[in-house]
Design a protein around this motif. Sequence first.
Motif, PDB file in Angstrom:
ATOM      1  N   ALA A 267      -2.502 111.659  93.644  1.00 31.11           N
ATOM      2  CA  ALA A 267      -1.775 111.862  92.386  1.00 31.11           C
ATOM      3  C   ALA A 267      -0.343 111.341  92.530  1.00 31.11           C
ATOM      4  O   ALA A 267       0.273 111.486  93.588  1.00 31.11           O
ATOM      5  CB  ALA A 267      -1.765 113.342  92.046  1.00 31.11           C
ATOM      6  N   PRO A 268       0.203 110.706  91.489  1.00 34.51           N
ATOM      7  CA  PRO A 268       1.535 110.093  91.585  1.00 34.51           C
ATOM      8  C   PRO A 268       2.665 111.133  91.678  1.00 34.51           C
ATOM      9  O   PRO A 268       2.665 112.115  90.950  1.00 34.51           O
ATOM     10  CB  PRO A 268       1.654 109.296  90.290  1.00 34.51           C
ATOM     11  CG  PRO A 268       0.623 109.827  89.380  1.00 34.51           C
ATOM     12  CD  PRO A 268      -0.449 110.443  90.191  1.00 34.51           C
ATOM     13  N   THR A 269       3.605 110.871  92.574  1.00 33.18           N
ATOM     14  CA  THR A 269       4.771 111.755  92.709  1.00 33.18           C
ATOM     15  C   THR A 269       5.927 111.296  91.811  1.00 33.18           C
ATOM     16  O   THR A 269       6.913 112.009  91.666  1.00 33.18           O
ATOM     17  CB  THR A 269       5.253 111.819  94.171  1.00 33.18           C
ATOM     18  OG1 THR A 269       5.515 110.483  94.601  1.00 33.18           O
ATOM     19  CG2 THR A 269       4.213 112.459  95.082  1.00 33.18           C
ATOM     20  N   PHE A 270       5.812 110.085  91.282  1.00 39.90           N
ATOM     21  CA  PHE A 270       6.837 109.567  90.359  1.00 39.90           C
ATOM     22  C   PHE A 270       6.169 108.956  89.139  1.00 39.90           C
ATOM     23  O   PHE A 270       5.098 108.356  89.251  1.00 39.90           O
ATOM     24  CB  PHE A 270       7.704 108.489  91.028  1.00 39.90           C
ATOM     25  CG  PHE A 270       8.741 109.050  91.955  1.00 39.90           C
ATOM     26  CD1 PHE A 270       9.959 109.511  91.464  1.00 39.90           C
ATOM     27  CD2 PHE A 270       8.500 109.139  93.313  1.00 39.90           C
ATOM     28  CE1 PHE A 270      10.913 110.040  92.309  1.00 39.90           C
ATOM     29  CE2 PHE A 270       9.454 109.672  94.173  1.00 39.90           C
ATOM     30  CZ  PHE A 270      10.670 110.128  93.666  1.00 39.90           C
ATOM     31  N   ASP A 271       6.841 109.090  88.009  1.00 44.31           N
ATOM     32  CA  ASP A 271       6.400 108.453  86.776  1.00 44.31           C
ATOM     33  C   ASP A 271       7.309 107.242  86.543  1.00 44.31           C
ATOM     34  O   ASP A 271       8.535 107.404  86.422  1.00 44.31           O
ATOM     35  CB  ASP A 271       6.530 109.460  85.624  1.00 44.31           C
ATOM     36  CG  ASP A 271       5.996 108.902  84.324  1.00 44.31           C
ATOM     37  OD1 ASP A 271       5.703 107.692  84.263  1.00 44.31           O
ATOM     38  OD2 ASP A 271       5.877 109.691  83.361  1.00 44.31           O
ATOM     39  N   THR A 272       6.712 106.071  86.538  1.00 37.49           N
ATOM     40  CA  THR A 272       7.519 104.853  86.370  1.00 37.49           C
ATOM     41  C   THR A 272       7.260 104.207  85.010  1.00 37.49           C
ATOM     42  O   THR A 272       7.762 103.113  84.743  1.00 37.49           O
ATOM     43  CB  THR A 272       7.178 103.830  87.475  1.00 37.49           C
ATOM     44  OG1 THR A 272       5.764 103.633  87.479  1.00 37.49           O
ATOM     45  CG2 THR A 272       7.605 104.311  88.839  1.00 37.49           C
ATOM     46  N   ALA A 273       6.457 104.876  84.191  1.00 37.42           N
ATOM     47  CA  ALA A 273       6.025 104.263  82.929  1.00 37.42           C
ATOM     48  C   ALA A 273       7.224 103.829  82.095  1.00 37.42           C
ATOM     49  O   ALA A 273       8.170 104.603  81.882  1.00 37.42           O
ATOM     50  CB  ALA A 273       5.172 105.260  82.140  1.00 37.42           C
ATOM     51  N   GLY A 274       7.195 102.586  81.647  1.00 39.69           N
ATOM     52  CA  GLY A 274       8.242 102.066  80.752  1.00 39.69           C
ATOM     53  C   GLY A 274       9.551 101.771  81.453  1.00 39.69           C
ATOM     54  O   GLY A 274      10.537 101.409  80.801  1.00 39.69           O
TER      55      GLY A 274
END
Length: 336
Positions: A267-274
Amino acid sequence: MSTGHIPVLLPEVLEALAPLQDAAVIDGTFGGGGYSRALLAAGARVTGIDRDPQAVARGQELAGQAAGRFVMVEDTFSRLDSVLEPGTAAGVVLDVGVSSYQIDTAERGFSFQKEGPLDMRMGADGPSAADVVAQLTEAELTRLFQVYGEEREARRIARAIVQDRAATPFTTTLELAGLVSRVAGRGPPGPIHPATRVFQALRIYVNDELGELQLALAAAERVLAPGGRLVVVAFHSLEDRIVKGFLAERGQQGPGSRHMPAVAGPAPTFDTAGRKAVPPSDAEVAANPRARSARLRSAIRTEVPARSRPVNRPEGVPPLDEVSRRIVRKVRTGGG
Ligand SMILES: C[S@@+](CC[C@H](N)C(=O)[O-])C[C@H]1O[C@@H](n2cnc3c(N)ncnc32)[C@H](O)[C@@H]1O
């Protein structure tokens, strides 16, 4: 002497860290305090870190004026998770590389255009660039200039250094810059000085810049609260590649496509969306040419627990403490 450091991509950094009112932010590269001052003005509470005692002295002055909202810590940013409790920071910002104070002060030995001791240490201890040039073998110097400098003439420069140092050790910036120009500076003068890459390689190695950055990204993952912002400004491709790779590995996986379906991973530890890499505007580069190669990358911490991450170091270049061991061994055996 330096006239100061102009903060790079400052409005973009503030925007990527927002919201800032009462936010606990770690400025891991205090430098001239450009980011920290702006963060305080935007209402944040800031912990500044720098390994350079001169930057720390500037930070202590700011602490005196900031009414308890700013603390200055002398340390490396690889340990930035030691200044706040894990999972509590609202923001971590890193502006990696050297400050104008450091590059413009001849005695620090960063500049191939100013005569000074061949030093290049940002912090107060560890081997200097002169030690590295004196202790590494020809093969190790070649690899160092190739890996950290992407220098095409690495082999010839390393061979010339080893030949010349047998007679006289290199102790100043201009002695080394002169040798590199002699060996690699033939042909018509180009836009960059022939010693640029060799100096970059030595600086990266002496300060373990790429190891520090890898450790700092993992430390930021531990110290940021869910929703906390990570913002990194990098100045050359070796650093930017590390940041980009970390965020690709830790970031939100895309929805996938017909050609490349989404792969189930951790599961991702960071959200980089956009959030794309942000370069400086033309106006900023015109006003401050040192901003030219800067790239800002940012991400938002998710609720997923931090993961461990090994540090990658290139083969063929000894760890920095090996340089110190060689010096001690030579002194003990009377080798100078
Ligand atoms: C580019 S300057 C930062 C400038 C700052 N953002 C400003 O606006 O004034 C980078 C600073 O980070 C510090 N630094 C670089 N690597 C470091 C590390 N591994 N640990 C702690 N400080 C480091 C340097 O000593 C330098 O003062």
